[in-house]
Design a protein around this motif. Structure first.
Motif, short mmCIF file in Angstrom:
data_model
loop_
_atom_site.label_atom_id
_atom_site.label_comp_id
_atom_site.label_asym_id
_atom_site.label_seq_id
_atom_site.Cartn_x
_atom_site.Cartn_y
_atom_site.Cartn_z
N MET A 184 -2.76 -0.39 50.10
CA MET A 184 -2.39 -1.30 49.02
C MET A 184 -0.91 -1.65 49.14
N GLY A 185 -0.50 -2.70 48.41
CA GLY A 185 0.87 -3.17 48.49
C GLY A 185 1.80 -2.45 47.54
N ALA A 186 2.99 -2.12 48.03
CA ALA A 186 3.99 -1.48 47.18
C ALA A 186 4.41 -2.36 46.01
N PRO A 187 4.56 -3.69 46.18
CA PRO A 187 4.90 -4.51 45.02
C PRO A 187 3.86 -4.42 43.90
N ASN A 188 2.59 -4.38 44.27
CA ASN A 188 1.51 -4.21 43.29
C ASN A 188 1.74 -2.93 42.50
N LEU A 189 2.04 -1.84 43.20
CA LEU A 189 2.24 -0.55 42.54
C LEU A 189 3.45 -0.60 41.61
N HIS A 217 -0.29 -9.70 41.82
CA HIS A 217 0.13 -11.03 41.42
C HIS A 217 -1.03 -12.03 41.50
N SER A 218 -2.14 -11.64 42.17
CA SER A 218 -3.30 -12.52 42.27
C SER A 218 -4.39 -12.15 41.27
N GLY A 219 -4.13 -11.18 40.40
CA GLY A 219 -5.11 -10.79 39.40
C GLY A 219 -6.16 -9.83 39.89
N ASN A 220 -5.93 -9.20 41.06
CA ASN A 220 -6.90 -8.25 41.60
C ASN A 220 -6.60 -6.83 41.14
N VAL A 221 -7.30 -5.84 41.68
CA VAL A 221 -7.19 -4.48 41.19
C VAL A 221 -5.75 -3.97 41.35
N ALA A 222 -5.31 -3.17 40.39
CA ALA A 222 -3.97 -2.60 40.43
C ALA A 222 -3.94 -1.39 41.35
N ALA A 223 -2.87 -1.28 42.14
CA ALA A 223 -2.74 -0.17 43.08
C ALA A 223 -2.71 1.17 42.35
N HIS A 224 -2.07 1.21 41.18
CA HIS A 224 -1.99 2.50 40.48
C HIS A 224 -3.36 2.95 40.02
N LEU A 226 -6.14 2.58 41.73
CA LEU A 226 -6.74 3.23 42.89
C LEU A 226 -6.08 4.57 43.16
N ALA A 227 -4.77 4.66 42.95
CA ALA A 227 -4.08 5.94 43.14
C ALA A 227 -4.61 6.98 42.16
N GLU A 228 -4.80 6.59 40.91
CA GLU A 228 -5.30 7.52 39.91
C GLU A 228 -6.74 7.93 40.17
N ALA A 229 -7.50 7.06 40.87
CA ALA A 229 -8.90 7.36 41.21
C ALA A 229 -9.02 8.04 42.58
N ASP A 230 -7.89 8.41 43.17
CA ASP A 230 -7.87 9.06 44.48
C ASP A 230 -8.48 8.16 45.55
N LEU A 231 -8.16 6.87 45.49
CA LEU A 231 -8.71 5.90 46.44
C LEU A 231 -7.60 5.15 47.18
N LEU A 232 -6.43 5.76 47.28
CA LEU A 232 -5.30 5.11 47.95
C LEU A 232 -4.78 6.01 49.05
N ASP A 233 -4.72 5.48 50.29
CA ASP A 233 -4.30 6.28 51.44
C ASP A 233 -2.98 5.82 52.05
N ILE A 234 -2.75 4.50 52.10
CA ILE A 234 -1.61 3.93 52.80
C ILE A 234 -0.96 2.89 51.89
N VAL A 235 0.36 2.79 51.96
CA VAL A 235 1.09 1.76 51.23
C VAL A 235 1.84 0.88 52.22
N SER A 236 1.84 -0.41 51.96
CA SER A 236 2.58 -1.40 52.75
C SER A 236 3.60 -2.08 51.86
N SER A 237 4.75 -2.44 52.43
CA SER A 237 5.76 -3.15 51.63
C SER A 237 5.34 -4.57 51.32
N ASP A 238 4.41 -5.13 52.13
CA ASP A 238 3.88 -6.48 51.94
C ASP A 238 5.02 -7.50 52.00
N TYR A 239 5.54 -7.94 50.87
CA TYR A 239 6.57 -8.98 50.88
C TYR A 239 7.92 -8.50 50.35
N VAL A 240 8.07 -7.17 50.07
CA VAL A 240 9.35 -6.63 49.60
C VAL A 240 9.65 -5.35 50.39
N PRO A 241 10.42 -5.42 51.48
CA PRO A 241 10.64 -4.24 52.32
C PRO A 241 11.15 -3.02 51.57
#
Length: 387
Positions: free
Chosen positions: A281-286, A292-299, A301-316
């Motif tokens: 998931m994207g770090a900006p989302n978290l 920003h597109s109205g999709n699932v929030a990264a947090h 997935l983190a709370e549901a133990d469904l997050l493995d990797i984070v990417s900076s996406d558009y904010v290093p």
């Protein structure tokens, strides 16, 4: 500047809070000839060592998907910046926020037949320039290529044919921006994005959607198959992108996807877990608290133990902050740091970095927490300070 060959040198970071793969200890770390050669507990500061004053010392961050280079190449719409300067600036920015390995994301697959909302071919030329600067030792950190294969395009197969196994392609991701599904299931979100970027009228937007749907129907299946085959030819890891349903995840699994970039629903994330596909998931989302597109929030997935990797996406700079945020959320700093170091490294097939262990590559960063924020105090690549 950093080269891929380590120098004969020694760096000792002492009196540090060392973030090891599964625990955090107070101690010192020694890097010799580009590799970690000692990890010792205690607060002693040997002669010649850098006193970290208790700051965190962790592996250098590994970035699998960043749009940052495109921002440097085109800092304003239709402003084409000199590429060598842009690449070097991008490289320096990443070093300054603790990223020591990056997979530069380049779009392959263009649409050139329309006057508006079109996008041209650029990946092969830009890849050549990145690889040339790397060969000259002009870059501070380690660069690989990530080809974003746009299924809903006109030129994907021809563009992929211009690349080969010697191009340091670590990742090929299956991108499908056909309107009405995945990231842009909600056409109002797509309308805001496309019209804002290209200045389309309502009628032009409707025409754009119709054109894209027709293009996908005509070429989508062949493009998807070609991208999967080419990833194998390159020896690259395959990633899915914006999976939304369990059915889409099942298709990604059949293709052999190793990880899923930005699944848009909890359903898709759970299906990824069931199919052995890592979730990114994207770090900006978290950090922003939502997509920003109205999709699932990264947090979520983190709370549901469904997050493995984070990417900076558009904010290093978001990558390091997200790791510490997850460490707080899970009450496990080592686990949070793994999402931006060990986990992305393993997902991309890199086992020599992303962890503080004897014999591992000496890519490390020093980080202080100031008023809850992450403040980078130093970046070392193969033991050489680059920021």
């Amino acid at each position: 500047m950093q080269s891929e060959s380590p120098t004969m040198s020694e760096t000792i970071l002492a009196n540090a809070t060392l973030v090891l793969p599964t625990e955090v200890i107070h101690g010192s770390l020694r890097i010799e000839n580009g590799q970690i050669t000692a990890i010792d507990p205690g607060k002693a500061v040997p002669a010649g060592a850098i006193d970290c004053e208790g700051d965190l010392v962790m592996p250098g961050l590994i970035e699998l998907h960043t749009d940052n280079l495109e921002r440097h190449i085109e800092p304003r719409p239709r402003v084409n910046w000199p590429h060598a300067s842009a690449i070097i600036a991008h490289d320096g920015e990443l070093a300054s926020v603790g990223i020591t390995t990056v997979f530069d994301a380049l779009r392959v697959g263009a649409v050139t037949s329309k006057k508006k909302a079109n996008y041209g071919e650029y990946a092969r030329q830009l890849a050549n320039e990145i690889l040339e600067l790397r060969a000259k030792g002009a870059l501070r950190i380690s660069h690989f290529l990530h080809l974003r294969a746009e299924v809903c395009s006109e030129t994907l197969i021809a563009e992929l044919a211009k690349f080969g196994p010697d191009d340091r392609i670590g990742i090929v991701s299956l991108m499908d921006h056909t309107p009405g599904q995945r990231q842009f299931r909600d056409l109002t979100q797509l309308r805001a994005y496309v019209c804002g970027k290209h200045g389309l009228s309502d009628a032009e937007f409707e025409s754009h959607v119709a054109d894209q749907l027709a293009l996908s129907a005509r070429l989508g299946e062949a493009h998807e198959a070609a991208a999967v085959a080419e990833a194998r030819r390159f020896g690259a890891v395959l990633a899915s992108h914006d999976d939304t349903t369990a059915e889409q995840v099942a298709i990604s699994a059949r293709h052999g996807a190793h990880f899923a970039e930005f699944p848009t629903t909890v359903e898709a994330a759970r299906a990824c877990r069931d199919n052995g596909i890592l979730v990114m998931m994207g770090a900006p989302n978290l950090i922003r608290g939502g997509s920003h597109s109205g999709n699932v929030a990264a947090h979520a997935l983190a709370e549901a133990d469904l997050l493995d990797i984070v990417s900076s996406d558009y904010v290093p700079s978001a990558l390091l902050s997200a790791a510490l945020m997850l460490g707080d959320l899970w009450d496990d700093v080592a686990r949070g740091v793994r999402t931006v170091t060990l986990a992305p490294g393993r997902a991309a097939g890199l086992t020599d970095r992303g962890h503080l262990d004897l014999g591992a590559r000496g890519d490390v960063i020093r980080v202080a927490r100031v008023a809850g924020a992450a403040a980078l105090r130093g970046t070392w690549v193969q033991g050489r300070r680059v920021a």
